[in-house]
Design an enzyme around this catalytic site. Structure first.
Site, PDB file in Angstrom:
ATOM      1  N   CYS A 129       5.016  -1.214  -2.246  1.00 14.38           N
ATOM      2  CA  CYS A 129       5.155  -0.630  -3.457  1.00 14.38           C
ATOM      3  C   CYS A 129       4.755  -1.411  -4.549  1.00 14.38           C
ATOM      4  O   CYS A 129       4.442  -1.101  -5.738  1.00 14.38           O
ATOM      5  CB  CYS A 129       6.765  -0.269  -3.538  1.00 14.38           C
ATOM      6  N   GLU A 199       3.584   5.369   1.398  1.00 14.02           N
ATOM      7  CA  GLU A 199       2.819   5.310  -0.020  1.00 14.02           C
ATOM      8  C   GLU A 199       2.162   6.729  -0.101  1.00 14.02           C
ATOM      9  O   GLU A 199       1.993   7.640  -1.001  1.00 14.02           O
ATOM     10  CB  GLU A 199       2.589   4.146  -0.314  1.00 14.02           C
TER      11      GLU A 199
END
Length: 214
Positions: A129, A199
Site C-alpha cells: 500500500c 492492489e
C-alpha cells in the site's frame, strides 16, 4: 540482495499489470469517470479505517523503539493526510451508508489475518500500500497534464513526503527481514506479492463498480 529487492522482483509482474489497468490509464489521462473515481475513494476510505488499525497493531507487537514510533506515525500522520483528501472529494457522501465491496472486504480480511503470523509478515503485508502507490503516483505524475481533474490525488502519492515515508517503511521491513529466519523471509515475500495482487484487484473493483451478486 536485501529482502525488499527480492520482494519487488517477485511482485514486479503485478506492478506492470497495475500500470496497464484501464483505471490507472484513465486516471493518468484524466478521462476516468467521476463515478468510478468516487467509488474507488469511498472503498479506499473503508480500507484505510482498517489499515490504520493494522499499522497500530504492528507497532504494539514490536520491541525496537524506532520501529514502534515509525509504525505509530504511519498510522496517525500518513493516514490522516489520505483521509483529508478523501473528505475533500467525498464531502457530500455519508460513508456509513456505503457498503464495503467484495474486493475491499477481502483485502481488509487478508491484512487482519496476518495478526496470527510473525510480526515481520504482518508488517510486510502493509508495504504494498506504501510502495505500489508511491510508484504508481510518480508514474502518473510523470505523464499527466497539469489540468488533470484528479491532480490533487496524484500529488498526494507523488509527493516527496509520501516517498520518504515509503522508503522508511521499506527500510523497516528490510531490518526485520535481516533479523528473521529464511522461512519468515519467504513468508514475507509471499504476503507482499499477495497484497500487491490485492492492489490490482482494488483498482479493478473500482473500474467495474463491483457489487455483491446476492
Amino acid at each position: 540482495m536485501r529482502w525488499s529487492e527480492e520482494a519487488w522482483i517477485a511482485a514486479s509482474p503485478v506492478y506492470e499489470r497495475i500500470l496497464q489497468h484501464p483505471f490507472v490509464t484513465a486516471l493518468t489521462d484524466g478521462t476516468l469517470s467521476r463515478e468510478r473515481f468516487l467509488f474507488y475513494l469511498s472503498q479506499d476510505a473503508k480500507y484505510l479505517e482498517s489499515y490504520s488499525r493494522v499499522l497500530a497493531h504492528v507497532a504494539s507487537r514490536l520491541t525496537e523503539r524506532d520501529e514502534i514510533e515509525s509504525f505509530l506515525k504511519f498510522a496517525l500522520d500518513g493516514v490522516a493526510v489520505e483521509r483529508a483528501l478523501h473528505e475533500s472529494f467525498l464531502s457530500d457522501c455519508n460513508r456509513n451508508e456505503i457498503a464495503v465491496s467484495p474486493s475491499c472486504l477481502s483485502y481488509i480480511s487478508l491484512l487482519k489475518s496476518q495478526s496470527y503470523e510473525p510480526v515481520e509478515v504482518e508488517a510486510a503485508s502493509l508495504l504494498p500500500c506504501f510502495w505500489i502507490y508511491q510508484k504508481v503516483g510518480e508514474n502518473i505524475a510523470s505523464k499527466c497534464s497539469p489540468d488533470n481533474p484528479y491532480s490533487r490525488w496524484i500529488e498526494t502519492y507523488s509527493d516527496e513526503t509520501f516517498r520518504a515515508a515509503t522508503q522508511k517503511a521499506i527500510a523497516l521491513c528490510d531490518d526485520m527481514a535481516d533479523r528473521s529466519t529464511v522461512e519468515i523471509r519467504r513468508k514475507m515475500i509471499e504476503i507482499f506479492v499477495m497484497c500487491a495482487r490485492m492492489e490490482w484487484q482494488f483498482w479493478d473493483s473500482a473500474w467495474n463498480l463491483e457489487k455483491w451478486k446476492i
